[in-house]
Each structure stands twice: as C-alpha cells, then as structure tokens.
Design a protein around this motif. Sequence first.
Motif, short mmCIF file in Angstrom:
data_model
loop_
_atom_site.label_atom_id
_atom_site.label_comp_id
_atom_site.label_asym_id
_atom_site.label_seq_id
_atom_site.Cartn_x
_atom_site.Cartn_y
_atom_site.Cartn_z
N GLY A 213 0.80 -1.23 0.00
CA GLY A 213 0.00 0.00 0.00
C GLY A 213 0.82 1.26 0.00
N THR A 214 2.08 1.17 -0.44
CA THR A 214 2.96 2.35 -0.40
C THR A 214 3.44 2.79 -1.78
N LEU A 215 2.84 2.26 -2.82
CA LEU A 215 3.24 2.65 -4.18
C LEU A 215 2.87 4.10 -4.41
N THR A 216 3.84 4.92 -4.80
CA THR A 216 3.60 6.35 -4.94
C THR A 216 3.26 6.77 -6.36
N ALA A 217 3.57 5.95 -7.36
CA ALA A 217 3.31 6.35 -8.73
C ALA A 217 1.82 6.34 -9.05
N TYR A 218 1.06 5.59 -8.27
CA TYR A 218 -0.38 5.50 -8.48
C TYR A 218 -1.08 5.78 -7.17
N ASP A 219 -1.84 6.85 -7.09
CA ASP A 219 -2.50 7.27 -5.86
C ASP A 219 -4.00 7.20 -6.07
N PRO A 220 -4.68 6.16 -5.55
CA PRO A 220 -6.12 6.04 -5.74
C PRO A 220 -6.89 7.25 -5.26
N ALA A 221 -6.46 7.86 -4.16
CA ALA A 221 -7.16 9.03 -3.66
C ALA A 221 -7.07 10.20 -4.63
N ALA A 222 -5.89 10.36 -5.23
CA ALA A 222 -5.72 11.43 -6.21
C ALA A 222 -6.60 11.18 -7.44
N VAL A 223 -6.70 9.92 -7.85
CA VAL A 223 -7.56 9.58 -8.98
C VAL A 223 -9.01 9.90 -8.65
N ALA A 224 -9.44 9.54 -7.46
CA ALA A 224 -10.83 9.81 -7.05
C ALA A 224 -11.11 11.30 -7.03
N ARG A 225 -10.17 12.09 -6.54
CA ARG A 225 -10.38 13.53 -6.50
C ARG A 225 -10.47 14.12 -7.92
N ALA A 226 -9.61 13.63 -8.81
CA ALA A 226 -9.63 14.15 -10.18
C ALA A 226 -10.94 13.80 -10.88
N LEU A 227 -11.44 12.58 -10.68
CA LEU A 227 -12.69 12.18 -11.31
C LEU A 227 -13.86 12.96 -10.73
N ALA A 228 -13.85 13.16 -9.43
CA ALA A 228 -14.93 13.93 -8.80
C ALA A 228 -14.94 15.37 -9.30
N ALA A 229 -13.75 15.95 -9.45
CA ALA A 229 -13.66 17.32 -9.95
C ALA A 229 -14.19 17.44 -11.37
N GLY A 231 -16.65 15.68 -12.47
CA GLY A 231 -18.08 15.41 -12.48
C GLY A 231 -18.47 13.96 -12.55
N CYS A 232 -17.54 13.02 -12.30
CA CYS A 232 -17.86 11.60 -12.34
C CYS A 232 -18.76 11.25 -11.16
N ALA A 233 -19.87 10.55 -11.46
CA ALA A 233 -20.78 10.11 -10.40
C ALA A 233 -20.27 8.81 -9.79
N ASP A 234 -19.99 8.83 -8.50
CA ASP A 234 -19.49 7.65 -7.79
C ASP A 234 -20.65 7.12 -6.94
N LEU A 235 -21.40 6.19 -7.47
CA LEU A 235 -22.63 5.72 -6.85
C LEU A 235 -22.38 4.50 -5.97
N THR A 236 -23.18 4.35 -4.94
CA THR A 236 -23.07 3.19 -4.06
C THR A 236 -24.07 2.09 -4.43
N SER A 237 -25.09 2.45 -5.21
CA SER A 237 -26.12 1.48 -5.55
C SER A 237 -25.75 0.74 -6.83
N PRO A 238 -26.19 -0.55 -6.97
CA PRO A 238 -25.94 -1.31 -8.21
C PRO A 238 -26.64 -0.65 -9.40
N TRP A 239 -26.13 -0.91 -10.59
CA TRP A 239 -26.67 -0.24 -11.78
C TRP A 239 -28.12 -0.63 -12.03
N ARG A 240 -28.52 -1.82 -11.64
CA ARG A 240 -29.91 -2.23 -11.86
C ARG A 240 -30.89 -1.37 -11.07
N ASP A 241 -30.45 -0.80 -9.95
CA ASP A 241 -31.34 0.00 -9.12
C ASP A 241 -31.68 1.33 -9.77
N LEU A 242 -30.94 1.70 -10.84
CA LEU A 242 -31.23 2.97 -11.51
C LEU A 242 -32.59 2.97 -12.19
N SER A 243 -33.09 1.78 -12.54
CA SER A 243 -34.40 1.69 -13.19
C SER A 243 -35.53 1.89 -12.20
#
Length: 243
Positions: A213-229, A231-243
Amino acid sequence: MSVGFRVFGRGAMPTAAQVKAYFGMESSNVADAMHGLGAMSADVAPVYRPMRAFAGPALTVTVSPGNGMMIRKAIAASRPGDVIVVNAGGVRSRAVLGGNVAIDIVAHGIAGVVIDGAVRDVDELRALDLPVYAVAVTPRSGSDPSGRGEVLAPTACGGVAVVPGDIVVGDADGVTVVPLADADAVLSAALAVRARKGGADDLDARLASARAGTLTAYDPAAVARALAAAGCADLTSPWRDLS
C-alpha cells in the motif's frame, strides 16, 4: 539529379555514448518524455515474440511500394549498430525483406530493422535473433531490380518522420524515434519519467510496494479527486437499481 533514386552520405550521427545511454530505456518512457510524439503506429509491431530490445541510429530507406531492392544498398552503406528504418508505403501484399537479406543484415552488425511494409521468413528472422518490426507478414516476395528509392534521406515510418541519425528505440511495446538534436534532453526527461513511474528494472520493488500500500506512482485518492472534480458520479447502488 535523379530525385527518388539517390543514396546520400551519412551526415550527422549520434555519438556512441549517446546511443549507449538509450540501451535498456523503455520505448514507453521515451515516448512519455516527448509527450507521445515519436511513437510509431501500433501497426509497426514485432514479427515474432519475444524479441530483444535495441537502440541505434536510424539508417533511413524509402523504397518503391512493395519492392525492397534499395534495402540491399542500405546494408552496404551501414555501420555496425545502425537501425534500418524503411518506408515501404505500408504495402502488405509483397515482402521487402526475407531470410537471405536478413543474413546479410546480421553479418553487417545492424541492430534492428523497422519496416512500414511486409516481411517474410519469420522463422529465419527468429533463428537469426534479428529484431524486425513490420506491419505484415506474407510469403510473397517483392524485391527485384526495378525497385527504386532513396537511402539516408528523411522519410516516414509508422506515422513518424525519421531523419538519418535519429535514435531509434525498440522493445516489446513498439518503436519510438528520438530526433538527434533532442537526444540528450529527451534522455534526461525519459530518466525522470522512469524515476517517477518506474521501469523494467524495478518491477519487483514496485509490486512489493503496491502490496504494502505504499506505491507512490499511483495514488487512488488522487484519482478519485480528479474524477470527482470532472463530475464523475461515484454511486453506491448497483446499476440495476437505476431503473
């Protein structure tokens, strides 16, 4: 002057030290150092695998589409360590290089061959341990004395402009071309990319870091922040629940 049917002198070439510095450099890191420029099309690929990596100065050849006669002249003009880079017009139906010519290439100490065209006799190329990249393999020959072209003139291969003396780097990912005038600057940038992203020599260490968990070249938190900025929707519900 017979334009289109000429052989030029060698002109400026990289020093042995410049070429040696690129030995072992990944084509991907070199391409990243140039923001993706210089990377040949994926159509120009190894004709067998695994294939050893190489680096060397470009000995450029432009041939009549599908006719490799001028490659023979390029071999005669070569020096050990050269990389023959051939614009064969992307023709897939006629091979401009085969086993017998490859034997001559190996005997001259040429480091590799990159062809925007077709080759044949793959088993012989493998047995010779000659790195060859091409866009196709075909049993049909395409070399005869009617072939024309130019040697040691600027050309194009795999969507990249190539000038005699440019440094050509090839490995399992493909081929990247470094302009001679930028060779030192690109090397420094590629080394910085490798230090940041890693290379083949530190793969085990990077894997161990990732597991810890110490790899610095890839930072999942940084990726999440960039996607959120963005406008990526990060949903907790399964895709089937969208209907």
